[in-house]
Motif scaffolding. Sequence first.
Motif, mmCIF file in Angstrom:
data_model
loop_
_atom_site.group_PDB
_atom_site.id
_atom_site.type_symbol
_atom_site.label_atom_id
_atom_site.label_comp_id
_atom_site.label_asym_id
_atom_site.label_seq_id
_atom_site.Cartn_x
_atom_site.Cartn_y
_atom_site.Cartn_z
ATOM 1 N N ASP A 164 41.440 58.404 32.341
ATOM 2 C CA ASP A 164 42.858 58.012 32.239
ATOM 3 C C ASP A 164 43.029 56.544 32.628
ATOM 4 N N TYR A 165 41.902 55.888 32.882
ATOM 5 C CA TYR A 165 41.910 54.491 33.308
ATOM 6 C C TYR A 165 41.462 53.596 32.175
ATOM 7 N N GLY A 166 42.004 52.377 32.158
ATOM 8 C CA GLY A 166 41.518 51.373 31.227
ATOM 9 C C GLY A 166 40.934 50.215 32.014
ATOM 10 N N TYR A 167 40.445 49.213 31.299
ATOM 11 C CA TYR A 167 39.941 48.022 31.991
ATOM 12 C C TYR A 167 40.360 46.773 31.234
ATOM 13 N N LYS A 168 40.510 45.696 31.995
ATOM 14 C CA LYS A 168 40.870 44.416 31.383
ATOM 15 C C LYS A 168 40.034 43.317 31.993
ATOM 16 N N GLU A 169 39.524 42.464 31.113
ATOM 17 C CA GLU A 169 38.718 41.339 31.571
ATOM 18 C C GLU A 169 39.629 40.192 32.001
ATOM 19 N N LEU A 170 39.312 39.594 33.174
ATOM 20 C CA LEU A 170 40.057 38.433 33.676
ATOM 21 C C LEU A 170 39.038 37.412 34.170
ATOM 22 N N THR A 171 39.511 36.217 34.546
ATOM 23 C CA THR A 171 38.548 35.188 34.973
ATOM 24 C C THR A 171 39.014 34.484 36.235
#
Length: 468
Positions: free
Chosen positions: A202-209
């Motif tokens: 139920d989780y997503g992920y997002k790339e950040l810097t």
Amino acid sequence: MDHTNPVEPDNSHMNRTAETITLIGAGLNGPLLATSLKKRGFHVEIYERRPDMRKVRISAGRSINLALSTRGIHALAQANLWEAMRPIIIPMKGRMMHSAAGEITFQPYGKDESEVINSISRAELNIALLNAAEAAGVTIHFQQRCTGFDPTTGAIELRDERSGAATIVKSGVVIGCDGSASAIRSEMLKMSRFNFSQRYLDYGYKELTIPASTDGTHLLETHALHIWPRGNYMLIALPNIDGTFACILFLPFEGAESFARLTTHADVLDFFESRFRDALRLMPQLPDNYFANPTGAMVTIKCSPWHVEGKWLLLGDAAHAIVPFFGQGLNCGFEDCTCLLELTDRYGADWPRVFKEFEEQRKVNTDAIADMAIENFVEMRDRVADPRFLFRKKVELTLEAKYPLQFVPKYAMVTFHRVPYSVALARGVIQEGILAELCDPIRRIEDLDWTKADRLIRSELSALEQVS
Ligand SMILES: Cc1cc2nc3c(=O)[nH]c(=O)nc-3n(C[C@H](O)[C@H](O)[C@H](O)COP(=O)(O)OP(=O)(O)OC[C@H]3O[C@@H](n4cnc5c(N)ncnc54)[C@H](O)[C@@H]3O)c2cc1C
């Protein structure tokens, strides 16, 4: 672990074949496998749906870093590629935890500095592997999407992603290295009695810097994997060689604190201000970065059989996608390559036998790491901040120091050894029981009951094979 002795395959006994081995997918497993098959005398071609990433900038959200550990390093070393990777990796010695109050604690991964995991950019690794495959003589056809496959004729249907033109190529052996949404696996789904399950988190992920400082150095400790654990969700950061950190935000898709609630720049800034304040200070481009990158989903895929009549095979994520919380998806796929190559060294081009033994050896282990990866999700987002959990980790390392061949922490068995994943899982369950008995009554390591530890380890672990 000695990674310095690559295997130069002895081809003399092999029933070499003029037929082409066609790989679908030039992600991470495809080019590594192709390079080693080519070096063994097979004719290998790869079809990849994306453009050549050496010529076209990769799309946002595809540059996430990977943690490379012993199994992956072993496979690279066997292909004589590990030394070339050294300049593009950063060893990480442990987890650096950032509490909500801004306190920082460090938890080493292993028993000493030889036990590290290695941060590597997915794009840099992919480029190095593409270069190696081409240098070995493998032909890679880019922007060719596999749209279908007929096992009776060996015909692979391809679509040129630029012109839309459809072509058919024939191949005696096809290996699907085309990732978690595998087109080859979709064809296998049409077969009778093909087992398939997929389970999304139920989780997503997002790339950040986190950018580099003005002088190009890292703004956080370089040799660590940084974690901001927040119970139900977390932020992590892995170092890059250019001074930046590749971060990943793991968050529920829906709910009070979720991707669904972060719809404006102000939402994102408020959320980070209240939950990840110290990280926010290092991310001046956060809202732009956040909205430029897609939100990814995470899935566990199990299926069988992985092969059909020695003609097609699934390998890597196509056969067994796992969630990323043990940092093992790629390492496990590279271990698939090691196993398949060992079998071709033994049986040559006897593909029905090679593929059958490959699945027999690997499936039980890929199922095990899939389950351990889900367990590790809870550990990373939640338990790493729990003082009792940290105490147990200390006791684990103390026991390992005294019983290095019997009591090896599960994390270490998976990450720093090549014991089969299924063995690591089974021993891990026994060790958890021992740890509970030893740790529950005490608060300080000095109070550890060594007589009891000795008795438990002798009675429950000594009969098992030693961990080497
Ligand atoms: C957020 C995240 C973090 C991760 N972190 C780690 C980590 O720290 N350590 C680790 O070991 N693993 C990690 N993984 C897992 C790792 O990324 C995968 O296990 C690995 O990429 C699998 O390699 P593969 O070659 O099987 O598939 P992929 O790398 O997905 O490559 C598949 C290739 O096939 C191509 N393709 C797909 N369909 C077609 C088609 N129809 N025709 C032609 N080509 C096609 C794709 O374009 C792609 O190039 C992580 C994964 C995620 C999502």
